[in-house]
Design a protein around this motif. Structure first.
Motif, PDB file in Angstrom:
ATOM      1  N   GLY A 254       0.832  -1.196   0.000  1.00 18.78           N
ATOM      2  CA  GLY A 254       0.000   0.000   0.000  1.00 18.78           C
ATOM      3  C   GLY A 254       0.864   1.243   0.000  1.00 18.78           C
ATOM      4  N   PHE A 255       0.387   2.295  -0.652  1.00 20.47           N
ATOM      5  CA  PHE A 255       1.143   3.549  -0.729  1.00 20.47           C
ATOM      6  C   PHE A 255       0.197   4.739  -0.633  1.00 20.47           C
ATOM      7  CE2 PHE A 255       2.426   7.166  -3.382  1.00 20.47           C
ATOM      8  CZ  PHE A 255       3.558   7.570  -2.686  1.00 20.47           C
ATOM      9  N   SER A 256       0.671   5.758   0.094  1.00 20.53           N
ATOM     10  CA  SER A 256      -0.034   7.030   0.159  1.00 20.53           C
ATOM     11  C   SER A 256       0.963   8.109   0.569  1.00 20.53           C
ATOM     12  CB  SER A 256      -1.196   6.957   1.161  1.00 20.53           C
ATOM     13  OG  SER A 256      -2.015   8.105   1.043  1.00 20.53           O
ATOM     14  N   TYR A 257       0.563   9.360   0.443  1.00 24.88           N
ATOM     15  CA  TYR A 257       1.480  10.451   0.801  1.00 24.88           C
ATOM     16  C   TYR A 257       0.710  11.659   1.306  1.00 24.88           C
ATOM     17  CZ  TYR A 257       0.211  13.005  -3.476  1.00 24.88           C
ATOM     18  OH  TYR A 257      -0.463  13.690  -4.443  1.00 24.88           O
ATOM     19  N   ILE A 258       1.441  12.543   1.949  1.00 22.29           N
ATOM     20  CA  ILE A 258       0.907  13.843   2.362  1.00 22.29           C
ATOM     21  C   ILE A 258       1.912  14.912   1.952  1.00 22.29           C
ATOM     22  CG2 ILE A 258      -0.469  12.998   4.310  1.00 22.29           C
ATOM     23  CD1 ILE A 258       1.832  13.850   6.164  1.00 22.29           C
ATOM     24  N   THR A 259       1.428  16.117   1.728  1.00 15.58           N
ATOM     25  CA  THR A 259       2.311  17.242   1.449  1.00 15.58           C
ATOM     26  C   THR A 259       2.596  17.996   2.741  1.00 15.58           C
ATOM     27  OG1 THR A 259       0.432  18.658   0.900  1.00 15.58           O
ATOM     28  CG2 THR A 259       1.496  17.481  -0.917  1.00 15.58           C
ATOM     29  N   GLY A 260       3.750  18.662   2.761  1.00 12.27           N
ATOM     30  CA  GLY A 260       4.131  19.414   3.948  1.00 12.27           C
ATOM     31  C   GLY A 260       4.903  18.571   4.942  1.00 12.27           C
ATOM     32  N   LEU A 261       5.621  19.244   5.834  1.00  8.54           N
ATOM     33  CA  LEU A 261       6.464  18.553   6.813  1.00  8.54           C
ATOM     34  C   LEU A 261       6.073  18.848   8.257  1.00  8.54           C
ATOM     35  CD1 LEU A 261       9.999  19.001   5.174  1.00  8.54           C
ATOM     36  CD2 LEU A 261       8.495  17.010   5.068  1.00  8.54           C
ATOM     37  N   HIS A 262       4.916  19.446   8.435  1.00  4.38           N
ATOM     38  CA  HIS A 262       4.477  19.784   9.796  1.00  4.38           C
ATOM     39  C   HIS A 262       3.058  19.304  10.053  1.00  4.38           C
ATOM     40  CE1 HIS A 262       8.096  22.213  10.155  1.00  4.38           C
ATOM     41  NE2 HIS A 262       7.791  22.765   9.001  1.00  4.38           N
TER      42      HIS A 262
END
Length: 427
Positions: free
Chosen positions: A60-68
């Motif tokens: 499974g793969f997913s992502y989010i933007t930003g580092l906070h």
């Protein structure tokens, strides 16, 4: 490791699964010049975290933007990725384990990192002014860019790696109206270059455009000819498409095993070259960068592999997993090197092909190609007669059996090659 990734790792460690976190952040400034005038300036920032999890043999793969992100956001990321793994049809073959990583030198130049956008903008204006100074009837365009970025990989097997790098790109494009002709030049770097390199880019594009404006179609020819590195790159793009591990596994390649004879040359993929734009200390999965001999003295020795397809093929990963935080890894090249040989080709007299295009239309498995000659020249008794619009036709596998490398190499961004002598056909 950045703080958000530390928090994400703690959440993942509470789950009964294998996991990998890939993160990136950086910024760039890019500038487009048209008709010797700076027309577009763009400043970009990017950052994000990609998560892969392995569960019961599925990925499974997913992502989010930003580092906070908040803890709640990270927990949602984990739940979403696990849910995707449960319904996934993508097989999971584990994640790499830690291996010794040698730091590749000169991938980061503090001068690029510390240049404010306003100063980069001024440098781009100076580049456009340089074009106006050097032009002599041509119309000039081009681009100038600077970037700095950081990538990192952390996984449940104990890999924890991070690397920062910088980038500089320069291009120039020249047009001669009458008779019509065009010329171009592009180069990339890891360090800040002096103005002399910008001047070199413009002069190269102008010289090529002037040659192109004099070029006529050449009569049909079959026999010995020389390819300059720009044309060599196009030929090897067709060949390399057969060396990707996924193409091998899915039987979409000319080859099924190593050991086959393909010619009399040595071809290398090398991500460990100091200061080269395609270099890295580790790939998108945390596998150490390495020098991979793909063809040695004409014998096929290896394929381009990431961790997954290396596992499928019962081979070792070559560290060729490429990715961003928004994507799963895919197989790509780093720096492609055609090693030099014994042929003295600098003063070659005969047919020389500098640039071709259309390699994307070739059939990589059959090897058949028909490439348009953008620029070439016939040299006789020291006199150079440029030509263009012929077709270089043939079969890449047959052509490579005749290839003889020259003594001096030239770098074109991530491609390093000498001139080569071949048996070819122009129509």
């Amino acid at each position: 490791m950045i703080e958000a990734v530390e928090r994400l790792a703690r959440i993942l460690e509470q789950e009964n699964l294998e996991w990998e976190v890939f993160y990136q952040f950086g910024r760039s400034g890019s500038f487009e010049i048209e008709r010797e005038t700076l027309e577009r300036s763009q400043r970009k920032f990017y950052s994000g975290i990609g998560l892969r999890v392995g569960l019961k043999g599925r990925l499974g793969f997913s992502y989010i933007t930003g580092l906070h992100p908040s803890d709640e956001t990270l927990e949602r990321l984990v739940r979403r990725t696990v849910k995707l793994a449960k319904v996934s049809e993508v097989p999971f073959r584990g994640f790499p384990s830690p291996k010794g990583v040698r730091t590749v030198g000169n991938l980061y130049d503090r001068r690029i990192d510390e240049i404010p956008f306003e100063e980069a903008h001024s440098m781009a204006i100076e580049y456009s002014e340089l074009m106006r100074e050097l032009k002599n009837g041509e119309t000039l365009s081009g681009s100038f860019s600077l970037a700095v970025g950081t990538k990192g990989v952390v996984n449940s097997n104990g890999i924890e790696l991070e690397e920062r790098s910088t980038y500089m790109g320069v291009s120039a494009y020249a047009v001669v109206r009458e008779p019509p002709g065009t010329g171009s030049y592009r180069q990339t770097y890891r360090s800040l270059q002096p103005q002399e390199e910008l001047e070199n880019a413009v002069r190269k594009a102008i010289d090529e455009a002037r040659l192109s404006s004099r070029a006529k179609r050449l009569e049909a020819y079959s026999g010995e000819l020389v390819l300059e590195p720009e044309a060599v790159s196009a030929i090897f793009d067709i060949f390399l498409a057969n060396l990707y591990g996924d193409e091998i596994y899915h039987e979409r390649s000319r080859f099924s095993k190593v050991g086959e004879e393909v010619g009399d040359f040595t071809l290398v993929d090398d991500s460990t070259l100091d200061g080269f734009p395609g270099s890295y200390s580790f790939d998108g999965e945390g596998v150490p960068g390495q020098r991979t001999v793909l063809v040695e003295n004409g014998i096929l020795r290896n394929f381009l592999l990431d961790h997954t397809y290396a596992s499928f093929l019962a081979m070792e990963s070559t560290g060729n997993a490429v990715r961003s935080f928004r994507s799963v890894p895919y197989i790509g090249t780093s720096n492609v090197v055609i090693e030099t040989g014994d042929m003295e080709l600098d003063d070659y007299e005969g047919i020389i092909v500098r640039k071709v295009f259309g390699e994307h239309t070739a059939n990589p498995v059959s090897g058949d190609f028909s490439l348009t000659v953008e620029l070439g020249y016939a040299v006789k008794n020291g006199e150079l007669r440029p030509f263009k619009d012929n077709m270089l036709v043939g079969n890449v596998f047959e052509l490579l059996k005749t290839l003889k490398p020259g003594k001096k190499a030239k770098r074109l961004s991530t491609f390093l090659s000498p001139r080569v002598l071949i048996e070819g056909r122009l129509v």
